[in-house]
Write an enzyme that holds these catalytic residues in place. Structure first.
Site, mmCIF file in Angstrom:
data_model
loop_
_atom_site.group_PDB
_atom_site.id
_atom_site.type_symbol
_atom_site.label_atom_id
_atom_site.label_comp_id
_atom_site.label_asym_id
_atom_site.label_seq_id
_atom_site.Cartn_x
_atom_site.Cartn_y
_atom_site.Cartn_z
ATOM 1 N N ASP A 155 3.964 54.377 35.341
ATOM 2 C CA ASP A 155 2.374 54.075 35.712
ATOM 3 C C ASP A 155 2.281 53.506 37.086
ATOM 4 O O ASP A 155 3.259 53.103 37.660
ATOM 5 C CB ASP A 155 1.644 53.356 34.606
ATOM 6 C CG ASP A 155 0.452 53.837 34.351
ATOM 7 O OD1 ASP A 155 -0.270 54.525 34.979
ATOM 8 O OD2 ASP A 155 -0.219 53.615 33.118
ATOM 9 N N GLU A 212 0.624 58.727 38.174
ATOM 10 C CA GLU A 212 -0.029 57.999 39.329
ATOM 11 C C GLU A 212 -1.263 58.293 39.326
ATOM 12 O O GLU A 212 -2.152 58.165 40.061
ATOM 13 C CB GLU A 212 0.609 58.333 40.647
ATOM 14 C CG GLU A 212 0.266 58.091 42.066
ATOM 15 C CD GLU A 212 -0.881 58.937 42.453
ATOM 16 O OE1 GLU A 212 -1.600 58.446 43.537
ATOM 17 O OE2 GLU A 212 -1.093 60.122 42.183
ATOM 18 N N TRP A 213 -1.766 59.497 38.517
ATOM 19 C CA TRP A 213 -3.069 60.004 38.242
ATOM 20 C C TRP A 213 -3.582 60.981 39.250
ATOM 21 O O TRP A 213 -4.516 61.539 39.221
ATOM 22 C CB TRP A 213 -4.213 58.847 38.121
ATOM 23 C CG TRP A 213 -3.501 57.602 37.232
ATOM 24 C CD1 TRP A 213 -3.271 57.523 35.886
ATOM 25 C CD2 TRP A 213 -3.425 56.468 37.879
ATOM 26 N NE1 TRP A 213 -2.756 56.328 35.683
ATOM 27 C CE2 TRP A 213 -2.673 55.581 36.934
ATOM 28 C CE3 TRP A 213 -3.705 55.721 39.150
ATOM 29 C CZ2 TRP A 213 -2.772 54.132 37.140
ATOM 30 C CZ3 TRP A 213 -3.501 54.447 39.273
ATOM 31 C CH2 TRP A 213 -3.014 53.707 38.424
ATOM 32 N N GLY A 214 -2.799 61.141 40.455
ATOM 33 C CA GLY A 214 -3.548 62.155 41.253
ATOM 34 C C GLY A 214 -3.826 61.901 42.605
ATOM 35 O O GLY A 214 -3.754 62.621 43.714
ATOM 36 N N ASP A 257 -7.294 59.711 33.049
ATOM 37 C CA ASP A 257 -6.969 59.809 31.719
ATOM 38 C C ASP A 257 -7.870 60.872 31.207
ATOM 39 O O ASP A 257 -9.104 60.641 31.302
ATOM 40 C CB ASP A 257 -6.901 58.525 30.839
ATOM 41 C CG ASP A 257 -5.837 57.601 31.220
ATOM 42 O OD1 ASP A 257 -5.266 57.643 32.556
ATOM 43 O OD2 ASP A 257 -5.791 56.473 30.698
HETATM 44 C C1 GLA Z 1 -2.854 54.066 32.291
HETATM 45 C C2 GLA Z 1 -2.252 55.706 31.960
HETATM 46 C C3 GLA Z 1 -2.492 55.940 30.494
HETATM 47 C C4 GLA Z 1 -1.780 54.754 29.597
HETATM 48 C C5 GLA Z 1 -2.369 53.362 30.168
HETATM 49 C C6 GLA Z 1 -1.581 52.379 29.470
HETATM 50 O O1 GLA Z 1 -4.220 54.073 32.211
HETATM 51 O O2 GLA Z 1 -3.000 56.545 32.759
HETATM 52 O O3 GLA Z 1 -1.949 57.083 30.056
HETATM 53 O O4 GLA Z 1 -0.357 55.196 29.725
HETATM 54 O O5 GLA Z 1 -2.207 53.258 31.493
HETATM 55 O O6 GLA Z 1 -1.891 50.965 29.735
#
Ligand code: GLA
Length: 428
Positions: A168, A209-211, A232
């Site tokens: 993450d 890293e979400w993008g 998410d």
């Molecule tokens: C982030 C990630 C999620 C999950 C949480 C855990 O938000 O994007 O998929 O792993 O952390 O804390």
């Protein structure tokens, strides 16, 4: 092969190119030859990883009993044999890091027998074992992160028998914003990617890293096998993008739509885990989706060659949930060896057609209704850019009794948010 250092030079221009999908009407196939990454040829992710992850349903409420029961259920329900082989423990498995030795340990209350023994149990079921850490000083749940301890943690994970690491990006500088600190992200993911390689154990490296820092441009270069493309996905159909907060299924589809050129064998775009079957019962909320919407998520994720990580409680799945997750035809589309992500070919009044080339001279075509009402869609060979279309038969999936028919047009009525998938195959 393009060297790591030259990636940076390409990034700015490619960032500008990505995200410029035409806003309406038809879109033509994007240039698949464009890539700034070298192939990750370690053979670990020839097809997108499939499995289960603890976060969506359990969040912080994990312990060794729940994980053992989940492993058992993955076998008894047939999920393992359908290809869902990774069992991944997400955040909040961690205990503290020893200040003298730097050694990280598990939370002994949740995992009294230790992670190693749990990994052994998971392996004994014919499954693979995954774990979670973070490139910052803390994980998103506030537990110790791996920053500065990459080699130590990688070695610990390898000693435990870890086969998959989700990594993450919380508690890194500027992590809550879209500030363009991609150099920092590259350095931090590279440190763990190299540490994993150094262990000598084959470990899938999942970049989370979400993008915002375009990991599709550098994910493979740092040893990644998949990279999240967006924030998410909550258990909700439609929730637009909002910086660092959950989004809906629909938004996730629209983000990954622009990134097809970056996915392929060895490295995959990851639109986040499946919410199929949660029905708002999980740790991540959102209000829940209908089975039609869950089915669309499964179908579209497969069209995208996305990693398929189940997020519901597999110990208690409804018959509908099992039907959606265990659909062999849909899974086969996801796992097709060509590894092509679908392209949106047609968009009109909320009705869409997506095309994914498959091995063996075949195509998967998904027809998708994003409207709130039932509506009819009709697409022909020109819309889908199918040459020699008279040479193809069409078969609708989810309808095994439907015979193959010669392909002329695909015309179908779809209920709100429904997706139907067809296979076009060459006549023999
Ligand atoms: C982030 C990630 C999620 C999950 C949480 C855990 O938000 O994007 O998929 O792993 O952390 O804390």
């Amino acid at each position: 092969m393009i060297k790591f250092s030259s990636v940076l030079g390409f990034i700015i221009s490619f960032v500008l190119n990505v995200g410029c999908n035409s806003p309406s009407g038809q879109e033509s196939e994007q240039n698949d030859s464009l890539s700034v990454q070298s192939a990750n040829d370690d053979g670990l992710a020839k097809t997108p990883p499939m499995g289960w992850n603890s976060w969506n349903v359990f969040g912080k409420d994990i312990n060794e009993q729940v994980i053992r029961e989940t492993a058992d259920a993955m076998v008894s329900t047939g999920l393992r044999d359908a290809g869902f082989t990774f069992l991944v423990i997400d955040d909040l498995w961690e205990g503290q890091r020893d200040s003298a030795t730097g050694l990280l340990s598990e939370d002994k209350t949740k995992f009294p027998s230790g992670i190693k023994s749990l990994a052994d149990y998971v392996h004994s079921k014919g499954l693979k074992f995954g774990i979670y850490s973070d490139a910052g000083t803390k994980t998103c749940g506030g537990m110790p992160g791996s920053y500065g301890f990459e080699e130590k943690d990688a070695k610990l994970f390898a000693d435990w028998g870890v086969d998959y690491l989700k990594y993450d990006y919380c508690y890194c500088p500027d992590y809550t914003s879209a500030n363009n600190d991609y150099r920092m992200a590259i350095a931090r993911y590279k440190a763990m990617g190299e540490a994993l390689k150094k262990t000598g154990r084959p470990i899938i490296f999942s970049i989370c890293e979400w993008g915002p820092r375009s990991p599709w441009l550098w994910g493979k270069e740092v040893g990644g096998h998949l990279w999240r493309t967006s924030y998410d996905v909550a258990d909700i159909w439609d929730k637009p993008k909002n910086e660092h907060s959950p989004i809906g299924i629909l938004t996730s589809i629209d983000v990954i739509a622009n990134l097809a050129r970056f996915a392929g064998p060895g490295g995959w775009n990851d639109p986040d885990m499946l919410v199929v079957g949660l029905k708002n019962s999980g740790y991540i909320k959102g209000g829940g989706c209908t089975d039609t919407e869950y089915s669309t998520q499964m179908s579209m994720w497969s069209m995208f060659s996305a990693p398929l990580m189940i997020g519901c409680d597999v110990r208690n799945m409804s018959e509908n949930t099992k039907k959606i997750l265990l659909n062999k035809d849909i899974i086969a589309i996801d796992q097709d060896l060509l590894g092509k992500q679908a392209i949106r070919m047609f968009r009109n009044n909320g009705m869409e057609a997506w095309k994914k080339p498959l091995s063996g001279d075949r195509f998967a075509i998904a027809l998708f209704n994003r409207n709130e009402n039932a509506s009819t869609v009709s697409v022909g060979a020109i819309d889908l850019e199918i040459e020699d279309s008279s040479q193809y038969n069409a078969r609708e999936l989810y309808e095994p009794e439907t015979a193959e028919k010669s392909f002329h047009r695909l015309t179908t009525k779809l209920s709100a948010h429904e997706t139907k998938v067809f296979i076009l195959s060459k006549k023999s």
